[in-house]
Design an enzyme around this catalytic site. Structure first.
Site, short mmCIF file in Angstrom:
data_model
loop_
_atom_site.label_atom_id
_atom_site.label_comp_id
_atom_site.label_asym_id
_atom_site.label_seq_id
_atom_site.Cartn_x
_atom_site.Cartn_y
_atom_site.Cartn_z
N ASP A 1 0.83 -1.21 0.00
CA ASP A 1 0.00 0.00 0.00
C ASP A 1 0.86 1.26 0.00
O ASP A 1 2.10 1.19 -0.02
CB ASP A 1 -0.94 -0.07 1.23
N GLU B 1 -0.91 1.66 -5.14
CA GLU B 1 -0.47 3.06 -5.08
C GLU B 1 -1.59 3.98 -5.54
O GLU B 1 -1.42 5.20 -5.58
CB GLU B 1 0.83 3.13 -5.92
N TRP B 2 -2.76 3.36 -5.83
CA TRP B 2 -4.01 4.06 -6.18
C TRP B 2 -3.90 4.88 -7.46
O TRP B 2 -4.73 5.75 -7.71
CB TRP B 2 -4.47 4.99 -5.04
N GLY B 3 -2.83 4.67 -8.26
CA GLY B 3 -2.68 5.46 -9.48
C GLY B 3 -2.22 6.88 -9.22
O GLY B 3 -2.15 7.69 -10.14
N GLU B 4 -1.87 7.21 -7.98
CA GLU B 4 -1.47 8.60 -7.63
C GLU B 4 -0.30 9.07 -8.47
O GLU B 4 -0.21 10.24 -8.83
CB GLU B 4 -1.06 8.67 -6.16
N ASP C 1 -10.07 3.52 -3.60
CA ASP C 1 -10.77 2.29 -3.19
C ASP C 1 -12.18 2.17 -3.78
O ASP C 1 -12.93 3.13 -3.82
CB ASP C 1 -10.88 2.25 -1.66
C1 GLA Z 1 -6.02 1.31 1.41
C2 GLA Z 1 -6.13 0.32 0.25
C3 GLA Z 1 -7.26 -0.65 0.53
C4 GLA Z 1 -7.01 -1.39 1.84
C5 GLA Z 1 -6.84 -0.37 2.96
C6 GLA Z 1 -6.41 -1.04 4.26
O1 GLA Z 1 -7.14 2.13 1.48
O2 GLA Z 1 -6.32 1.00 -0.96
O3 GLA Z 1 -7.40 -1.57 -0.54
O4 GLA Z 1 -5.86 -2.18 1.71
O5 GLA Z 1 -5.86 0.61 2.63
O6 GLA Z 1 -6.19 -0.13 5.29
#
Ligand code: GLA
Length: 391
Positions: free
Chosen positions: A156, A189-192, A212
């Site tokens: 993460d 890394e959420w694409g950041e 998410d």
């Molecule tokens: C982030 C991630 C989620 C999950 C949570 C856990 O938000 O993007 O998929 O793993 O952390 O805290």
């Protein structure tokens, strides 16, 4: 003496070849993520409310439900498995109450059932839930994961101290590779920092493209819209990850979950279930174990699915994916709130010209002959999915 040695070398080469019958490069990612990873993860349904009992019963359910046989392999423990502090040697340790037998015991349990185990950490000073994480502890943590028998790491991006993402993810990738244990490396890394552009170079085998998902139609559709244009980054060994599945978590309708699963398969997305496998309804299992849809997800025809047509006036879209055999997977998506009929000309699908084609409806399991136009009635917030090709 040289003769038996070269025979041994030949045997090794043959063994290696038989493991890689296709043209997949023998890199760690090529071996481990030759197709989009499939499994389960604790986060979407359980958050921090997890313990070893849940993980082991989930592994049991993955077998008894038929999910393992349908291709699901990884049982992944997300955030909150670790104790609030590192041990006296500075190593990560499992929460002493909820995971009292430790991660190694769970790995053994899961492996004995023909499954693999995943864990979670963050490329930061703490996880998203404030627990110890791996920034500047990469080597020690990777060694622990390998020692415990971990097969998959979701990594993460919380508490990253604004240090460059590529450096942080490279450090863990190198540490994992140095262990010698094959471990799937999942970048979260959420694409950041557009991880699709560099994820593969740093050893990532899947990379989250967005923030998410939540168990809502609008969340799923919002993520879908953000996949447009990312198709060129995905291929065997490294996959765009539009986040884990919400199928079966209860806040979408059956038809919405059918659309969610169909679209994720069309995108060659990792199929990581996020529901309670122990108490799954028949309809949830029906969706998650649809082998024809899973086969589309696992098929590589040269590109993940793309949006062929977006028609805001009717709230409908057509999504298409080339299949290895020259056919096309097609999702007819109804984003609107009333039932409608959606059609697409076969000439627009990129198929080899023919006077007629055969289309298989992957949810109704029916076959039809198609002359020029593929058409289906689609329920509100729903999808129809076909594979179409030469008769
Ligand atoms: C982030 C991630 C989620 C999950 C949570 C856990 O938000 O993007 O998929 O793993 O952390 O805290």
């Amino acid at each position: 003496m040289r003769y038996p040695l070269s025979l041994a070398a030949l045997a090794l080469t043959l063994a290696a070849c038989s493991q890689h019958p296709t043209t997949t490069a023998p890199t760690p990612s090529g071996r481990l993520a030759a197709t989009p990873p499939m499994g389960w993860n604790s986060w979407n349904k359980f958050g921090c409310n997890i313990d070893e009992e849940l993980i082991e019963r989930t592994a049991d359910a993955m077998v008894s439900s038929g999910m393992r046989d349908a291709g699901y392999k990884y049982v992944n423990i997300d955030d909150c498995w670790m104790a609030k502090t590192r041990d006296a040697q500075g190593n990560l340790q499992a929460d002493p109450t909820r995971f009292s037998h430790g991660i190694r015991a769970i790995a053994e349990y899961v492996h004995a059932r023909g499954l693999k185990l995943g864990v979670y950490s963050s490329a930061g000073t703490a996880t998203c839930q404030g627990l110890p994480a791996s920034l500047d502890h990469e080597v020690a943590d990777a060694n622990k994961f390998a020692e415990w028998g971990v097969d998959y790491l979701k990594y993460d991006n919380c508490n990253n101290q604004k240090r460059p993402a590529i450096e942080r993810y490279t450090a863990m990738s190198k540490a994992l590779q140095a262990t010698g244990r094959p471990i799937v490396f999942s970048l979260c890394e959420w694409g950041e920092n557009k991880s699709w552009e560099w994820g593969r170079q740093v050893g990532g085998m899947l990379w989250r493209t967005t923030g998410d998902i939540s168990d809502r139609w609008n969340s799923m559709i919002d993520i879908l819209d953000k996949q447009v244009g990312l198709e060129k980054y995905s291929s065997p060994g490294g996959w765009n990850d539009p986040d884990m599945l919400e199928v079966g978590n209860g806040r979408m309708t059956f038809n919405e979950y059918v659309a969610h699963f169909s679209l994720w398969a069309l995108l060659n997305a990792p199929l990581i279930a996020g529901n309670d496998l122990r108490s799954m309804s028949d309809s949830t299992r029906f969706i998650l174990t649809n082998r024809s849809v899973i086969a589309v997800d696992q098929d590589w025809g040269g590109q993940q699915g793309t949006r062929l047509r977006d028609d805001p006036a009717t709230n409908t879209q057509i999504w298409v994916k080339p299949m290895r055999n020259g056919g096309r997977a097609v999702v007819l998506l109804n984003r609107g709130s009333s039932a409608t009929s959606i059609s697409v000309a076969t000439a627009d699908l990129g198929l080899t010209p023919a006077s007629s084609y055969q289309a298989i409806d992957l949810w109704a399991h029916t076959a039809q002959t198609v002359l020029g136009v593929l058409q289906a009635g689609v329920p509100p917030h729903g999808a129809a999915m076909f594979v179409i090709g030469k008769k």
